[in-house]
Scaffold this motif. Structure first.
Motif, PDB file in Angstrom:
ATOM      1  N   SER A 237       0.838  -1.203   0.000  1.00  0.00           N
ATOM      2  CA  SER A 237       0.000   0.000   0.000  1.00  0.00           C
ATOM      3  C   SER A 237       0.872   1.252   0.000  1.00  0.00           C
ATOM      4  CB  SER A 237      -0.958  -0.010   1.191  1.00  0.00           C
ATOM      5  OG  SER A 237      -0.247  -0.156   2.393  1.00  0.00           O
ATOM      6  N   PRO A 238       1.499   1.534  -1.134  1.00  0.00           N
ATOM      7  CA  PRO A 238       2.397   2.698  -1.199  1.00  0.00           C
ATOM      8  C   PRO A 238       1.690   4.029  -0.991  1.00  0.00           C
ATOM      9  CG  PRO A 238       2.086   1.736  -3.376  1.00  0.00           C
ATOM     10  CD  PRO A 238       1.443   0.812  -2.384  1.00  0.00           C
ATOM     11  N   SER A 239       0.423   4.101  -1.337  1.00  0.00           N
ATOM     12  CA  SER A 239      -0.283   5.377  -1.184  1.00  0.00           C
ATOM     13  C   SER A 239      -0.475   5.764   0.286  1.00  0.00           C
ATOM     14  CB  SER A 239      -1.660   5.304  -1.875  1.00  0.00           C
ATOM     15  OG  SER A 239      -2.452   4.310  -1.270  1.00  0.00           O
ATOM     16  N   VAL A 240      -0.373   4.808   1.168  1.00  0.00           N
ATOM     17  CA  VAL A 240      -0.482   5.097   2.597  1.00  0.00           C
ATOM     18  C   VAL A 240       0.890   5.385   3.203  1.00  0.00           C
ATOM     19  CG1 VAL A 240      -1.160   4.115   4.831  1.00  0.00           C
ATOM     20  CG2 VAL A 240      -2.544   3.654   2.821  1.00  0.00           C
ATOM     21  N   ILE A 241       1.890   4.616   2.806  1.00  0.00           N
ATOM     22  CA  ILE A 241       3.195   4.677   3.425  1.00  0.00           C
ATOM     23  C   ILE A 241       4.066   5.826   2.899  1.00  0.00           C
ATOM     24  CG2 ILE A 241       5.315   3.366   3.899  1.00  0.00           C
ATOM     25  CD1 ILE A 241       2.790   2.140   5.122  1.00  0.00           C
ATOM     26  N   MET A 242       4.099   5.980   1.590  1.00  0.00           N
ATOM     27  CA  MET A 242       5.032   6.940   0.999  1.00  0.00           C
ATOM     28  C   MET A 242       4.827   8.378   1.476  1.00  0.00           C
ATOM     29  SD  MET A 242       7.009   4.921  -0.392  1.00  0.00           S
ATOM     30  CE  MET A 242       8.137   6.025  -1.193  1.00  0.00           C
ATOM     31  N   PRO A 243       3.603   8.884   1.584  1.00  0.00           N
ATOM     32  CA  PRO A 243       3.461  10.256   2.117  1.00  0.00           C
ATOM     33  C   PRO A 243       4.017  10.412   3.524  1.00  0.00           C
ATOM     34  CG  PRO A 243       1.425   9.544   1.090  1.00  0.00           C
ATOM     35  CD  PRO A 243       2.328   8.347   1.143  1.00  0.00           C
ATOM     36  N   GLN A 244       3.887   9.370   4.333  1.00  0.00           N
ATOM     37  CA  GLN A 244       4.416   9.420   5.698  1.00  0.00           C
ATOM     38  C   GLN A 244       5.954   9.462   5.694  1.00  0.00           C
ATOM     39  OE1 GLN A 244       2.666   9.758   8.507  1.00  0.00           O
ATOM     40  NE2 GLN A 244       0.782   9.769   7.349  1.00  0.00           N
TER      41      GLN A 244
END
Length: 113
Positions: free
Chosen positions: A103-110
């Motif tokens: 789930s890159p859309s959850v992790i990458m912004p963080q």
């Protein structure tokens, strides 16, 4: 030892098809899994002993990833990146990398913060 045991019990219970069909994973059951993992991750960030912190992150198996991927738990994982122990940092990054793959859309912004 308690942290490893908790993760193993959670991991095995999620693999036990007979148990899951009997209990039918309800929102309360998932709530318990989230709660236990949240507490374990807090130990993984806050404990004074780096061996215990390391044990927490090494014990998180891929089967637990969907529960670890909640925003509350991500905060603990991201805090662990700044741990004084390189082994703890590395182990936490392995978990984060697994989560980012699914789930890159959850992790990458963080991670960009």
């Amino acid at each position: 030892a308690a942290t490893i045991t908790c993760c193993r019990i959670l991991d095995r219970s999620l693999d036990d098809k007979e148990l899951l069909s009997a209990v039918r994973v309800s929102s309360s059951t998932e709530g318990i899994v989230f709660y236990v993992l949240e507490r374990l991750l807090m130990v993984g960030v806050a404990d004074h002993d780096d061996n215990i912190r390391l044990a927490v992150f090494k014990s998180i198996t891929p089967r637990l990833d969907r529960y670890v991927a909640s925003s509350e738990n991500l905060t603990c994982l991201l805090d662990a990146i700044n741990d004084e122990s390189l082994q703890v940092c590395t182990s936490a990054m392995r978990v984060i990398a697994r989560l980012a793959y699914h789930s890159p859309s959850v992790i990458m912004p963080q991670l960009r913060k």
